[in-house]
Design a protein around this motif. Structure first.
Motif, PDB file in Angstrom:
ATOM      1  N   PRO A   1      -8.444   9.507   1.091  1.00 25.41           N
ATOM      2  CA  PRO A   1      -7.614   9.701  -0.107  1.00 25.41           C
ATOM      3  C   PRO A   1      -7.095  11.128  -0.271  1.00 25.41           C
ATOM      4  O   PRO A   1      -6.007  11.326  -0.822  1.00 25.41           O
TER       5      PRO A   1
ATOM      6  N   SER B   1     -10.736   4.603   0.061  1.00 23.35           N
ATOM      7  CA  SER B   1     -10.952   4.027  -1.262  1.00 23.35           C
ATOM      8  C   SER B   1      -9.691   4.212  -2.091  1.00 23.35           C
ATOM      9  O   SER B   1      -8.741   4.879  -1.673  1.00 23.35           O
ATOM     10  N   GLU B   2      -9.720   3.627  -3.271  1.00 24.09           N
ATOM     11  CA  GLU B   2      -8.635   3.795  -4.234  1.00 24.09           C
ATOM     12  C   GLU B   2      -8.996   4.832  -5.287  1.00 24.09           C
ATOM     13  O   GLU B   2      -8.288   4.987  -6.285  1.00 24.09           O
TER      14      GLU B   2
END
Length: 481
Positions: free
Chosen positions: A286, A441-442
């Motif tokens: 990210p 991941s978000e």
């Protein structure tokens, strides 16, 4: 000893939700119960469903009786006051289906009267134990009637009885370093370390550490449609490396129900006798940032590392990693320094049994290592340079290093997956064992910080652990993760 913990159906229902996440249960023992650190140190958790079967949350059984529902390993014996004690069961896994103890088809009916009496005695109170002979008889009956439990028992025993590494053997030294690197990745990502702990020596001395992992007995219900709806379903980012001719690549994946995923990639490209050491590389997708740790072994007696030309050349090459970084523009891209590479001067006790703890050592940023080498503090009596605890006044320990990485305070800025792939493969082909972890991941940077500072294990999501099959291994009936 093999411990048997008995809970009511209501107690079992109240705890199962936590166990699926924490993989841990601490149980008080009756006063006077022997807690000798002998035998298997396995723990069987039994649900006593005779009084109120309707209170149990497991739909698989509603009959009266006692059922083995969980299996775990006793990692710690705890003293509570002058006489009381308890055991901590960790890790633990839920049985794929409850194992009936009572009735004509129950496990107890297949035991001899002597062994049945020992098991019944252990079942009398809330906690008891049986000796090795009774356990062997019970295990034979379990595997005869429930062969699916074999992989659960194998995995737990591998965690309880880790391989002792021979520091005089090149392959064992390499696996020891790679194990520590893999466990470091679980620390900086807050995934369970037990997923990468159960291990046996691979057949080939040149194989990566991950090649020897004993598979985690993932319960099918944890990877069904409801759970996998929150998980990434794509193929491993480094799946194509497993098809390369000149490298050996093994992959293991950890995923949780929020969609956060850690892909651990272990790559070797040279015979173990000619290896230059181990690199741990952690990439946080990210924020497009990675950190590298180069392992160096301190002498087992003097805890010193003698600087040589090879180390200096390696430091020169690592300094080029800074050239991959961009200038920080957004707040989450700011770093404490431009250092993305660290040297870990680690030491292991000869013949010491591996534990879940990381190897002790000094984490030293590359720029700080340069300063040390120009100072008299590292100057030896014969003119050479030495790294040691006595000569290095300040350094990071494992927990401090992990915290900096978790919070994004160290690492590169703006590096792409393609750059990471090129760099990781280059390091392997240069002669290093590479343990590479990619977290996806978000999470926003703020979400990440909140999670890191949230210490309550009960709030963490469920995690599954598996080694993805290669396309050649998959069949039409093989579920895709």
């Amino acid at each position: 000893m093999t411990y048997i913990v008995t809970l009511t159906s209501l107690q079992m229902a109240e705890n199962e939700g936590d166990w699926l996440i924490t993989e841990r249960f601490t149980k008080g023992l009756p006063t006077g119960l022997d807690t000798s650190d002998t035998g298997t140190r396995l723990a069987l958790l039994v649900c006593d469903n005779r009084a109120h079967p309707s209170n149990n949350s497991r739909r698989e059984f509603s009959e009266h009786g006692r059922f083995i529902t969980w299996i775990g390993s006793v990692q710690r014996f705890n003293t509570v006051g002058p006489v009381d004690s308890s055991i901590t069961i960790e890790p633990m896994r839920r049985c794929p289906k409850p194992v009936a103890l009572d009735g004509s088809d129950g496990i107890l009916a297949s035991l001899s009267s002597t062994h049945r009496a020992h098991v019944e005695q252990a079942l009398t109170g809330s906690a008891g134990h049986i000796g090795m002979r009774a356990w062997q008889a019970l295990q034979e009956a379990l595997l005869r009637n429930h062969p699916e439990l074999a992989r659960y028992i194998e995995w737990l025993l591998a965690n309880l009885n880790p391989v002792i590494f021979d520091v005089d053997d090149a392959a064992d030294r390499a696996w020891q370093e790679q194990r520590d690197a893999a466990q470091s990745l679980t620390r900086v990502t807050d995934f369970p370390h037990s997923a990468l702990s159960a291990w046996r020596r691979p057949d080939s001395r040149d194989a990566p550490y991950l090649a020897g992992l004993v598979p985690d007995p993932v319960e099918n219900s944890l990877i069904d449609h409801d759970v996998r709806a929150g998980l990434g379903s794509g193929a491993p980012l480094f799946d194509d490396w497993r098809g390369l001719i000149d490298v050996r690549c093994d992959i293991h994946v950890l995923e949780d129900t929020t969609g956060r995923r850690l892909e651990v990639v272990n790559v070797n490209a040279t015979p173990v006798e000619s290896r230059l050491g181990t690199d741990m590389i952690y990439y946080h997708h990210p924020t497009h940032s990675f950190v590298l740790v180069q392992y160096k072994r301190l002498g087992s007696r003097d805890k010193e590392y003698r600087v040589n030309k090879q180390l200096l050349d390696q430091m020169d090459r690592l300094e080029r990693v800074a050239e991959l970084s961009s200038k920080p523009v957004r707040p989450h891209e700011w770093r404490l320094s431009q250092d993305a590479c660290f040297l870990k001067f680690a030491h292991w006790r000869d013949g010491a049994v591996p534990t879940s703890e990381l190897a002790r050592g000094m984490y030293i940023p590359l720029s700080y290592a340069r300063v040390l080498l120009e100072d008299d503090c590292t100057l030896g009596s014969r003119g050479g340079r030495l790294f040691s605890y006595e000569r290095v006044g300040r350094y990071l320990v494992a927990s401090e290093f992990a915290e900096l990485v978790k919070l994004g305070l160290v690492g590169t800025v703006g590096t792409s997956v393609e750059q990471l792939r090129d760099f990781g493969l280059e390091r392997a082909r240069e002669g290093y064992s590479v343990v590479l972890g990619v977290e996806t991941s978000e999470e926003t940077p703020r979400d990440r910080s909140v999670r890191v500072r949230q210490r309550t294990a009960k709030k963490r999501p469920k995690v599954i652990s598996y080694s993805p099959q290669t396309p050649q291994q998959q069949s039409p009936d093989t579920p895709s993760f």
